[in-house]
Design a protein around this motif. Structure first.
Motif, PDB file in Angstrom:
ATOM      1  N   LEU A   1       0.831  -1.208   0.000  1.00 14.01           N
ATOM      2  CA  LEU A   1       0.000   0.000   0.000  1.00 14.01           C
ATOM      3  C   LEU A   1       0.867   1.259   0.000  1.00 14.01           C
ATOM      4  O   LEU A   1       0.527   2.257  -0.637  1.00 14.01           O
ATOM      5  CB  LEU A   1      -0.926  -0.002   1.222  1.00 14.01           C
ATOM      6  CG  LEU A   1      -1.945  -1.147   1.303  1.00 14.01           C
ATOM      7  CD1 LEU A   1      -2.768  -1.038   2.579  1.00 14.01           C
ATOM      8  CD2 LEU A   1      -2.866  -1.140   0.091  1.00 14.01           C
ATOM      9  N   MET A   2       1.992   1.186   0.708  1.00 14.04           N
ATOM     10  CA  MET A   2       2.907   2.340   0.735  1.00 14.04           C
ATOM     11  C   MET A   2       3.527   2.562  -0.645  1.00 14.04           C
ATOM     12  O   MET A   2       3.659   3.710  -1.094  1.00 14.04           O
ATOM     13  CB  MET A   2       4.003   2.104   1.778  1.00 14.04           C
ATOM     14  CG  MET A   2       3.501   2.110   3.209  1.00 14.04           C
ATOM     15  SD  MET A   2       4.766   1.629   4.409  1.00 14.04           S
ATOM     16  CE  MET A   2       5.948   2.955   4.202  1.00 14.04           C
ATOM     17  N   LEU A   3       3.887   1.469  -1.326  1.00 18.36           N
ATOM     18  CA  LEU A   3       4.480   1.583  -2.664  1.00 18.36           C
ATOM     19  C   LEU A   3       3.479   2.148  -3.670  1.00 18.36           C
ATOM     20  O   LEU A   3       3.865   2.810  -4.635  1.00 18.36           O
ATOM     21  CB  LEU A   3       4.997   0.223  -3.123  1.00 18.36           C
ATOM     22  CG  LEU A   3       5.785   0.207  -4.439  1.00 18.36           C
ATOM     23  CD1 LEU A   3       7.021   1.092  -4.341  1.00 18.36           C
ATOM     24  CD2 LEU A   3       6.177  -1.220  -4.807  1.00 18.36           C
ATOM     25  N   GLN A   4       2.190   1.900  -3.436  1.00 20.59           N
ATOM     26  CA  GLN A   4       1.169   2.437  -4.326  1.00 20.59           C
ATOM     27  C   GLN A   4       1.121   3.964  -4.297  1.00 20.59           C
ATOM     28  O   GLN A   4       0.522   4.584  -5.176  1.00 20.59           O
ATOM     29  CB  GLN A   4      -0.207   1.871  -3.959  1.00 20.59           C
ATOM     30  CG  GLN A   4      -0.383   0.422  -4.330  1.00 20.59           C
ATOM     31  CD  GLN A   4      -1.721  -0.129  -3.889  1.00 20.59           C
ATOM     32  OE1 GLN A   4      -2.754   0.518  -4.037  1.00 20.59           O
ATOM     33  NE2 GLN A   4      -1.720  -1.338  -3.344  1.00 20.59           N
ATOM     34  N   GLY A   5       1.755   4.529  -3.278  1.00 20.52           N
ATOM     35  CA  GLY A   5       1.871   5.988  -3.244  1.00 20.52           C
ATOM     36  C   GLY A   5       2.657   6.525  -4.428  1.00 20.52           C
ATOM     37  O   GLY A   5       2.510   7.689  -4.805  1.00 20.52           O
ATOM     38  N   LEU A   6       3.499   5.652  -5.043  1.00 16.19           N
ATOM     39  CA  LEU A   6       4.268   6.053  -6.221  1.00 16.19           C
ATOM     40  C   LEU A   6       3.505   5.801  -7.523  1.00 16.19           C
ATOM     41  O   LEU A   6       3.732   6.493  -8.514  1.00 16.19           O
ATOM     42  CB  LEU A   6       5.601   5.295  -6.265  1.00 16.19           C
ATOM     43  CG  LEU A   6       6.607   5.574  -5.146  1.00 16.19           C
ATOM     44  CD1 LEU A   6       7.828   4.682  -5.305  1.00 16.19           C
ATOM     45  CD2 LEU A   6       7.032   7.033  -5.146  1.00 16.19           C
TER      46      LEU A   6
END
Length: 372
Positions: A270-275
């Motif tokens: 989910l954090m990587l989806q910030g990119l």
């Protein structure tokens, strides 16, 4: 949040949404109108029981998703071709030959993309870790370093392509796709205002899938140790389908379950989806809504969700008011009987039971006397 089963991907100025055997592509054309195309798709999983086995179904789904993704991306780009290319397309007479040609081109592009991905994210980190063999003799530690390098390369790659204008807009459409799915699964009507309130991340995202693939590969290659360097590199390529299948099983499970453990394990993705996602504009959300509505009846889905949330009242949970109403009905029935001239007699259940007991006692006494 209730699992809906729908998923999709962002394309050029549009969104593809898939629901079971149907998928739709909604594209915002250069003139501002939304073009929606709906098609059915056949899966190997519908034809073979083996293709539905755990892990194997992940491999099948991954390959079919790549194929559908390339097809829909190619369709969306067709609206933004140069005028000269469009004129040439209008002058072509043999449609079948062109379809074959487009399929071959799409296949070649897909193969090239896979080869480049393997070279950059599989072979590259492996060779770098092998260069550290003398200072770091432990194969487990080198396997860990290889996996970390792979994750870093992927993050850097995503960050660099996000600087491109067209890719930035694709990431905004990616955010619109997630917002629509979150809106439906949270039980809210699919309107621009409601979609706008949702988050741009989702546990079933392909970005999370790729990150899980990298984490699983770290575990695999830390403990699968082979002496020959070329065999080690070959194993990394051959095991990609197995790793992808395992990652799919996790994403599939995480997408349909919501608990503390799953939420913690899903957090890095989910954090990587910030990119790979960004806040969309309202006109992008309109495209996403059009794509969802073409293949998914969200109104019926939400209606069933509301029905499921309404718990039935049991006898133990019945309030005192219900019992009072039952007593009132009995009294009303007795009053009606009296008004009708006493033709109808309201019997008390307790009195009937007492009479039955007396009759049974007399029958027992009669048989006892007979035996004597």
């Amino acid at each position: 949040m209730k699992y809906s089963g729908i998923g999709g991907q962002a394309v050029l100025e549009g969104i593809m949404m898939k629901n079971q055997k149907e998928y739709s592509v909604a594209v915002r054309k250069p003139d501002g109108e939304i073009e929606v195309k709906k098609e059915t798709c056949r899966s190997l999983r519908d034809q073979s029981k083996a293709a539905n086995l755990p892990v194997i179904r992940g491999v099948v789904t991954f390959i079919e998703s790549l194929k559908t993704g390339m097809k829909t991306l190619n369709y969306s780009t067709s609206f933004y071709e140069d005028e000269e290319e469009q004129k040439k397309g209008e002058q072509k007479n043999n449609g079948k030959k062109e379809d074959v040609k487009d399929s071959l081109i799409m296949g070649l592009i897909l193969m090239l993309a896979i080869i480049l991905a393997i070279g950059i994210f599989v072979v590259g980190p492996f060779l770098l870790s092998e260069a550290l063999k003398k200072p770091i003799p432990s194969p487990q530690l080198r396997g860990l370093i290889e996996g970390v390098l792979r994750v870093i390369l992927f993050v850097v790659y995503v960050k660099l392509i996000s600087l491109m204008k067209d890719i930035k807009r694709v990431f905004m459409y990616h955010g619109a796709e997630h917002k629509c799915i979150n809106c439906v699964e949270n039980g809210e009507d699919l309107t621009v205002a409601n979609v706008r309130k949702q988050t741009t991340v989702h546990k079933r995202c392909g970005t999370s899938f790729l990150l899980i693939v990298m984490f699983v590969s770290i575990l695999f290659f830390m403990f699968i140790v082979v002496g020959n360097v070329w065999l080690r590199m070959l194993l990394r390529i051959l095991l990609i389908p197995v790793i992808a299948g395992l990652a799919y099983e996790f994403i599939r499970f995480a997408g349909s379950h919501d608990n503390a453990v799953i939420n913690v394990l899903s957090k890095p993705g989910l954090m990587l989806q910030g990119l790979t996602t960004a806040e969309p504009t309202d006109d992008m959300i309109e495209v996403a809504i059009a794509s969802v509505e073409a293949v998914f009846d969200w109104k019926e889905f939400i209606a069933h969700m509301d029905d499921a949330q309404e718990a039935p009242v049991t006898d133990k949970e019945a309030p005192a008011e219900v019992q009072d109403k039952e007593e009132e009905k009995k009294e009303e029935s007795a009053v009606e009987a009296e008004e009708n001239g006493g033709d109808i007699e309201i019997l008390d259940i307790d009195e009937i039971e007492e009479e039955e007991k007396e009759i049974l006692e007399k029958i027992d006494e009669y048989f006892e006397d007979g035996e004597q």
